[in-house]
Design an enzyme around this catalytic site. Sequence first.
Site, short mmCIF file in Angstrom:
data_model
loop_
_atom_site.label_atom_id
_atom_site.label_comp_id
_atom_site.label_asym_id
_atom_site.label_seq_id
_atom_site.Cartn_x
_atom_site.Cartn_y
_atom_site.Cartn_z
N ARG A 50 41.76 -47.61 -27.35
CA ARG A 50 42.13 -47.64 -25.52
C ARG A 50 40.61 -46.62 -25.18
O ARG A 50 39.51 -46.71 -25.65
CB ARG A 50 43.20 -45.86 -26.11
CG ARG A 50 42.87 -45.21 -27.10
CD ARG A 50 41.90 -44.34 -27.23
NE ARG A 50 41.32 -43.60 -26.34
CZ ARG A 50 39.98 -42.78 -26.16
NH1 ARG A 50 39.52 -43.31 -27.01
NH2 ARG A 50 39.87 -43.04 -24.86
N GLY A 51 41.37 -46.48 -23.82
CA GLY A 51 39.65 -46.17 -22.84
C GLY A 51 39.66 -47.74 -22.41
O GLY A 51 39.74 -49.14 -23.22
N GLN A 200 43.05 -36.66 -27.56
CA GLN A 200 42.11 -37.90 -28.05
C GLN A 200 40.92 -37.31 -27.99
O GLN A 200 39.95 -37.33 -28.08
CB GLN A 200 41.95 -38.98 -25.52
CG GLN A 200 42.59 -40.02 -25.61
CD GLN A 200 43.91 -39.57 -25.05
OE1 GLN A 200 44.81 -37.88 -25.38
NE2 GLN A 200 44.64 -40.46 -24.74
N ASP A 241 40.39 -44.56 -15.40
CA ASP A 241 41.17 -45.81 -15.63
C ASP A 241 41.26 -46.39 -14.48
O ASP A 241 41.52 -47.71 -14.13
CB ASP A 241 42.53 -45.87 -16.04
CG ASP A 241 42.44 -45.00 -17.06
OD1 ASP A 241 42.15 -43.40 -17.47
OD2 ASP A 241 42.61 -45.25 -18.13
N ASN A 251 43.33 -41.19 -13.72
CA ASN A 251 42.59 -40.82 -15.13
C ASN A 251 43.89 -40.66 -16.10
O ASN A 251 45.13 -39.78 -15.53
CB ASN A 251 41.42 -39.94 -15.39
CG ASN A 251 40.31 -39.85 -16.33
OD1 ASN A 251 39.99 -41.16 -16.88
ND2 ASN A 251 40.14 -39.05 -16.47
N LYS A 252 43.06 -40.07 -17.86
CA LYS A 252 44.58 -39.62 -18.12
C LYS A 252 45.33 -37.93 -18.00
O LYS A 252 44.72 -36.86 -16.91
CB LYS A 252 43.40 -38.63 -19.26
CG LYS A 252 44.27 -38.18 -20.49
CD LYS A 252 45.83 -38.40 -20.93
CE LYS A 252 44.91 -40.49 -21.59
NZ LYS A 252 46.31 -40.99 -21.40
O1 MRU Z 1 45.48 -43.16 -23.10
P1 MRU Z 1 44.28 -43.56 -23.06
O2 MRU Z 1 43.19 -43.27 -24.15
O3 MRU Z 1 43.32 -44.93 -23.09
O4 MRU Z 1 43.08 -42.39 -21.61
C1 MRU Z 1 41.99 -42.41 -21.52
C2 MRU Z 1 41.58 -42.08 -20.44
O5 MRU Z 1 42.12 -42.20 -19.20
C3 MRU Z 1 39.85 -42.47 -20.15
O6 MRU Z 1 39.81 -41.18 -19.34
C4 MRU Z 1 39.54 -43.61 -19.65
O7 MRU Z 1 40.32 -44.47 -19.84
C5 MRU Z 1 37.89 -43.62 -19.15
S1 MRU Z 1 37.08 -44.23 -20.39
C6 MRU Z 1 35.43 -44.65 -20.81
#
Ligand code: MRU
Length: 353
Positions: A50-51, A200, A241, A251-252
């Site tokens: 993920r990320g 996370q 994101d 973002n998250k």
């Molecule tokens: O659901 P995820 O774990 O993929 O979400 C990740 C995030 O929201 C991160 O903050 C974002 O992808 C930036 S990662 C460099």
Amino acid sequence: MRKIKDIRPIDVKDYKLYVIDQLKLPQETVWVELSTYREVAKAIKDMIIRGAPLIGIVGAYGFAIGIRQIVEENRSLNEAEEVLETLKNTRPTAVNLFWALDRMWKKFRKWTEEGIEGKKLVDALFKEANRIDVEDYHANKAIGGYGQVLLPEKCNVLTHCNTGALATSGWGTALGVIRSAFEMEKDITVYVDETRPYLQGARLTAWELLQEGIPHYLITDNSAGFLMSKGLIDAVIVGADRITANGDVANKIGTYSLAILAEAHDIPFYVAAPTSTFDLNTKSGKDIPIEERDETEVKKCGGCDIAPEGTKALNYSFDITPASKITAIITEKGIISHVDEEHITKFLKYRGI
Ligand code: MRU
């Protein structure tokens, strides 16, 4: 300068992708082999990886793997579209996936039109995916370099989710800034939001910080306001994101609340992201598709049920932080310190993006 170890979350060997299973961290470091594009798509969807940047990189390798399957099985290259769509149809919010797949698709179209086929085509596609991978690493190091300058010599910084080596090709974006500041011997303490429901922060960011010996405290997601009111936080830094033309940031989930709290306490709120995270075709945050995941993720914690069976849960994976709440966006090309459409457009244009 301090010596920093780095973490590499993926590996490529003999046309296969190996990834650290992020669902199993921090208890176990298990590498999973992905040898078909469907396995790659499932790994993205199920959040084994993920990320935003890593989803893009893995998607690009997944496309190369899919074309290799077609070539090996002597099937028609018309099936490439099915590979592309399967990979796109995994997670909707992080634009890096679509950015990387579009780049792979354009190359695929160009090379097939030029008559390149078979092993030569497959090798060229793996090379292109590798270029995306390597470029991301260098972008992160540059983001770290620019971003660390913004943090004072002694700094308590709050971060959300995981934006480190595990979310990218290595080093990280927001966590990369923290890594770079620590490398520059700044006196950094990190406050890590646990980041429910996938955790996370607790599982991945804390694991990374521990490996580097970077001082940190894990905090519950609802602690930020109190810590800010006590003067314990000097800066907030998060990843992204997707960043729209007007500077809104997806973002998250929980990022938006942090931005509001930071503004209320006069604390700088930084977003760190590579330029592949900008989506200039999307005007503002309200146009971003926000992933909604299964409610069971909220109703469980560490594999245990935590809510009565009949309770319904909402599980939006991301939220939108308006541009007006963001102090600066740190990219590999430099810092955007007026976050609005005009400055973003000029910034990217002058850098040829
Ligand atoms: O659901 P995820 O774990 O993929 O979400 C990740 C995030 O929201 C991160 O903050 C974002 O992808 C930036 S990662 C460099």
